[in-house]
Design an enzyme around this catalytic site. Structure first.
Site, PDB file in Angstrom:
ATOM      1  N   LYS A   1       0.641  -1.127   0.046  1.00 30.86           N
ATOM      2  CA  LYS A   1      -0.113  -0.084   0.072  1.00 30.86           C
ATOM      3  C   LYS A   1       0.823   1.174   0.176  1.00 30.86           C
ATOM      4  CE  LYS A   1      -3.755   1.935   2.683  1.00 30.86           C
ATOM      5  NZ  LYS A   1      -4.505   2.010   3.767  1.00 30.86           N
TER       6      LYS A   1
ATOM      7  N   SER B   1      -9.313   2.576   2.308  1.00 32.33           N
ATOM      8  CA  SER B   1      -8.360   3.223   1.776  1.00 32.33           C
ATOM      9  C   SER B   1      -7.394   2.302   1.132  1.00 32.33           C
ATOM     10  CB  SER B   1      -7.573   4.146   2.617  1.00 32.33           C
ATOM     11  OG  SER B   1      -7.102   3.405   3.801  1.00 32.33           O
TER      12      SER B   1
ATOM     13  N   SER C   1     -10.614   0.525   6.545  1.00 27.94           N
ATOM     14  CA  SER C   1      -9.779   0.735   5.520  1.00 27.94           C
ATOM     15  C   SER C   1      -9.247  -0.292   4.545  1.00 27.94           C
ATOM     16  CB  SER C   1      -8.422   1.762   5.661  1.00 27.94           C
ATOM     17  OG  SER C   1      -9.044   3.064   5.737  1.00 27.94           O
TER      18      SER C   1
END
Length: 483
Positions: A66, A141, A165
């Site tokens: 990420k 996210s 997320s």
């Protein structure tokens, strides 16, 4: 397979690279990639195996990271225009630990700016689409990581989670995401060290793969005040996560809730949840429709979230306001509206909330709920302003099913569980006892085996052939139009 010589690390690496080249233009999950470094690492992994050298638990596995974590030589932008040219010289602690275990981090996955929000869009890299429907939101996210897994870009990916997320994108993309309890995965660089709500966690295509990755992530690191380290050891043996114990589902005491008594869950989500749960209940022990007392959840989460944004992002808004997106700016401004009294009350309420949850899990082994209040919507929509025509309190109110468990720090996992009426993946959330990460993973692995055996519930994959011929997402109207 790599360890037994049935598959070379280089073969796997080439397959991942080829899939990214063929599919990523359609979904825009990968924002930077170093295929040469991956191939070099894979060849070294094969040489180490052939020479009989010790192999780590993640030996030769390509790893997607990420874009909130540093990988040496690859940009870390955080989805922020301020950091669009930031290239770290070294791995951060999380990536270094994974690399030491044999993993091969080679690409970065898209995020909303500073991971604010559950729609993966930013003004640096644009939008990431749901691979099951390119017009829909992939969640966030950790949306890029979830899409990368669903499309076969890598077998493992990193995620992080404050208010869902990694759980929301896992549910939307049909993969598994595990949010550990406080301190299990250390955050040595967390700015608000004594507010442990944000945590890193593993994402994969199965519970076993998530657990394997957790066996590396759950390392002792005394720099996180919530990771207990005594004599260089944690109370848990991280290796246990790689060998999950069996669990008799029929012996479980199961709580079931559609909304925790406060979450704004859509009628369609409630209907799908009841439909997918019905064939699973006969495999489970005594079940009851109930939930912990979640009084004050919205207020607690709003205040503590805003405090964290105020602490870490206010300077960006003050110094370079034109380079800060609307959601990050709104979070900072919200934090500035709260008083010391508001924060004190939220902390006291959180303590009472957590104790109520601890008492609840004296009576139950696992709590099952839908993963998200509403199914994927048009990715042009920054966030749902309403659900079933009812206005929401904030841009993150639709994530209430996730932050219900964030507040007390209980572990939670998302399991793919069939499709909704529109053919999109549907996820269920399992929540376990505080400090019960191993037990929750064991329960999830058993339930996953049941789900896979039920035709209508088995996890679904995106149509790779269709994605390979889809036009590049960056040509879609609104791709970079992020407020």
């Amino acid at each position: 397979m790599i360890g037994r010589g049935q598959l070379s690390a280089e073969e796997l690496a080439r397959a991942c690279i080829a899939r990214i080249e063929a599919i990523d233009p359609a979904v825009n999950a990968v924002v930077s990639c170093d295929p040469d470094a991956l191939l070099a690492g894979a060849r070294q992994a094969d040489a180490d195996r052939a020479a009989g050298r010790p192999l780590g638990p993640l030996h030769g596995l390509p790893l997607a990271i990420k874009d909130m974590n540093d990988v040496a030589g690859l940009p870390t932008t955080y989805g922020s225009q301020i950091f669009r040219d930031n290239i770290p010289a070294a791995d951060d602690a999380l990536v270094a630990g994974l690399r030491a275990a044999g993993a091969l981090p080679f690409c970065k996955t898209n995020v909303p700016e500073w991971s604010a929000g559950a729609n993966t869009r930013n003004r640096v890299h644009g939008t990431t689409a749901n691979p099951h429907d390119l017009t829909r939101n992939c969640g966030g996210s950790s949306g890029g990581s979830a899409v990368a897994l669903a499309c076969g870009f890598a077998p493992l990916a990193s995620g992080s989670d404050l208010g869902g997320s990694l759980r929301t994108p896992a549910a939307y993309c049909g993969v598994v995401g595990f949010r550990p309890g406080f301190g299990v995965v250390p955050g040595p660089d967390r700015a608000t060290a004594l507010l442990p709500q944000p945590t890193a966690g593993p994402m994969a295509r199965s519970v076993a793969d998530c657990a394997l990755m957790l066996s590396v992530l759950a390392r002792p690191d005394a720099r996180d005040p919530f990771t207990p380290v005594v004599g260089e050891r944690t109370p848990w043996d991280a290796a246990d996560f790689a060998r999950l114990p069996r669990r008799d589902l029929s012996s479980l005491r199961v709580a079931v809730t559609e909304d925790f008594g406060f979450a704004p869950v859509s009628a369609a989500t409630r209907q799908t949840f009841r439909r997918v749960l019905a064939p699973l209940l006969p495999f489970l022990g005594a079940s009851e429709e109930t939930m912990p007392d979640c009084t004050g959840a919205d207020r607690i989460f709003s205040v503590l979230r805003a405090v964290m944004f105020q602490a870490t992002h206010a300077r960006f808004l003050d110094e370079t306001p034109d380079l800060v997106g609307a959601l990050v700016a709104d979070n900072v401004r919200e934090g500035r509206r709260y008083s010391a009294t508001d924060v004190a009350q939220a902390l006291v309420s959180q303590g009472a909330y957590a104790r109520r949850w601890l008492s609840f899990f004296d009576e139950f082994d696992v709590l099952i709920s839908p993963a998200v209040t509403v199914q994927p919507r048009d990715w042009h929509e920054a966030f749902p302003a309403e659900i079933d025509d009812q206005p929401l309190q904030s841009y993150y109110h639709w994530l209430a099913l996730a932050y219900a468990a964030t507040i007390p720090g209980h572990p939670a996992i998302i399991l793919p569980c069939g499709r909704d009426a529109q053919g999109l993946p549907f996820g269920v959330q399992l929540i376990g006892r505080r400090h019960g990460d191993l037990g929750l993973l064991a329960i999830a692995a058993e339930l996953e085996a049941v789900i896979v055996g039920i035709h209508d519930l088995a996890p679904c994959s995106p149509d790779i052939a269709r994605l390979s011929t889809a036009p590049p997402l960056r040509t879609a109207p609104g791709f970079l139009d992020v407020p």
